[in-house]
Scaffold this motif. Structure first.
Motif, PDB file in Angstrom:
ATOM      1  N   UNK A   1       6.838 -35.618  -8.954  1.00 21.09           N
ATOM      2  CA  UNK A   1       6.240 -35.999  -8.641  1.00 21.09           C
ATOM      3  C   UNK A   1       6.471 -38.071  -7.879  1.00 21.09           C
ATOM      4  N   UNK A   2       6.182 -38.346  -6.842  1.00 24.68           N
ATOM      5  CA  UNK A   2       6.454 -40.084  -6.508  1.00 24.68           C
ATOM      6  C   UNK A   2       5.360 -39.885  -5.560  1.00 24.68           C
ATOM      7  N   UNK A   3       5.425 -41.770  -5.872  1.00 21.92           N
ATOM      8  CA  UNK A   3       4.137 -42.366  -5.200  1.00 21.92           C
ATOM      9  C   UNK A   3       5.010 -43.391  -4.596  1.00 21.92           C
ATOM     10  N   UNK A   4       4.051 -43.654  -3.502  1.00 23.44           N
ATOM     11  CA  UNK A   4       4.873 -45.344  -3.156  1.00 23.44           C
ATOM     12  C   UNK A   4       3.560 -46.464  -2.506  1.00 23.44           C
ATOM     13  N   UNK A   5       3.849 -47.522  -3.141  1.00 22.84           N
ATOM     14  CA  UNK A   5       2.823 -47.936  -1.450  1.00 22.84           C
ATOM     15  C   UNK A   5       4.173 -49.381  -0.531  1.00 22.84           C
ATOM     16  N   UNK A   6       3.583 -49.410  -0.198  1.00 18.00           N
ATOM     17  CA  UNK A   6       4.905 -50.821   0.702  1.00 18.00           C
ATOM     18  C   UNK A   6       4.189 -51.730   2.195  1.00 18.00           C
ATOM     19  N   UNK A   7       4.666 -53.035   1.979  1.00 17.23           N
ATOM     20  CA  UNK A   7       3.421 -53.883   2.497  1.00 17.23           C
ATOM     21  C   UNK A   7       4.043 -53.925   4.405  1.00 17.23           C
ATOM     22  N   UNK A   8       3.349 -53.109   5.172  1.00 13.64           N
ATOM     23  CA  UNK A   8       3.317 -53.125   6.341  1.00 13.64           C
ATOM     24  C   UNK A   8       4.355 -54.743   6.980  1.00 13.64           C
ATOM     25  N   UNK A   9       3.582 -55.985   7.049  1.00 15.87           N
ATOM     26  CA  UNK A   9       4.032 -56.886   7.167  1.00 15.87           C
ATOM     27  C   UNK A   9       5.624 -57.336   6.277  1.00 15.87           C
ATOM     28  N   UNK A  10       5.636 -56.176   5.061  1.00 21.51           N
ATOM     29  CA  UNK A  10       7.276 -57.042   4.530  1.00 21.51           C
ATOM     30  C   UNK A  10       7.962 -55.833   5.522  1.00 21.51           C
ATOM     31  N   UNK A  11       7.957 -55.592   6.051  1.00 25.02           N
ATOM     32  CA  UNK A  11       8.453 -54.592   6.577  1.00 25.02           C
ATOM     33  C   UNK A  11       8.622 -55.230   8.082  1.00 25.02           C
ATOM     34  N   UNK A  12       7.879 -55.502   9.442  1.00 27.32           N
ATOM     35  CA  UNK A  12       7.756 -56.506  10.036  1.00 27.32           C
ATOM     36  C   UNK A  12       8.425 -57.643   9.690  1.00 27.32           C
ATOM     37  N   UNK A  13       8.694 -58.171   8.377  1.00 27.43           N
ATOM     38  CA  UNK A  13       9.552 -59.290   8.746  1.00 27.43           C
ATOM     39  C   UNK A  13      11.092 -59.186   8.551  1.00 27.43           C
ATOM     40  N   UNK A  14      10.872 -57.943   7.477  1.00 26.20           N
ATOM     41  CA  UNK A  14      12.656 -57.355   7.757  1.00 26.20           C
ATOM     42  C   UNK A  14      13.151 -57.010   8.891  1.00 26.20           C
ATOM     43  N   UNK A  15      12.281 -56.207   9.479  1.00 25.15           N
ATOM     44  CA  UNK A  15      12.240 -56.190  11.340  1.00 25.15           C
ATOM     45  C   UNK A  15      12.587 -56.786  12.340  1.00 25.15           C
TER      46      UNK A  15
END
Length: 133
Positions: free
Chosen positions: A5-19
């Motif tokens: 069992x695994x879960x994760x919460x990711x910040x969309x703005x963090x991904x946008x910054x990486x992009x």
């Protein structure tokens, strides 16, 4: 029986910054070709599309108990859609090897995945089940 069992919460703005910062280099290092094609078809929600998939990769790495080490790499974990449209994972390389090592003899793995997002967050849950052959 549930074997992971695994879960994760990711910040969309963090991904946008990486992009914004790394562009295609980030995309090709982290995401499969199928995932990149899906994100390209969603220009207004591209970062959210990637963030959900990033969260799924993290959730899987937690479900198998390794994180991203011992041969489990992000690009070995790909989010795909089944015939019904429901998301699931396509595994290759070390991710597939690790999954198979967890399954008892006489069983096969079944991966359940759910994804959601509500800006600025994306979330994924992974349940790995061993079902009799």
């Amino acid at each position: 029986m549930i074997i992971g069992l695994g879960s994760d919460l990711c910040n969309i703005e963090r991904i946008q910054n990486s992009l914004d910062r790394f562009g295609a280099r980030f995309e090709t290092r982290v995401f499969t070709e199928v995932e990149r094609a899906k994100a390209a078809r969603r220009p207004h929600t591209r970062a959210g599309t990637y963030a959900k998939r990033f969260a799924a990769k993290e959730a899987f790495s937690k479900a198998v108990g390794t994180g991203f080490k011992t041969g489990v790499f992000m690009r070995d974990i790909g989010v795909v859609n089944g015939p019904s449209g429901a998301p699931t994972l396509h595994l290759t390389g070390g991710a597939l090897v690790r999954l198979e090592s967890l399954v008892p003899s006489g069983y096969k793995p079944l991966v359940h995945l759910t994804l959601t997002d509500d800006h600025p967050w994306a979330q994924a849950f992974v349940i790995i089940e061993a079902v009799p052959v």
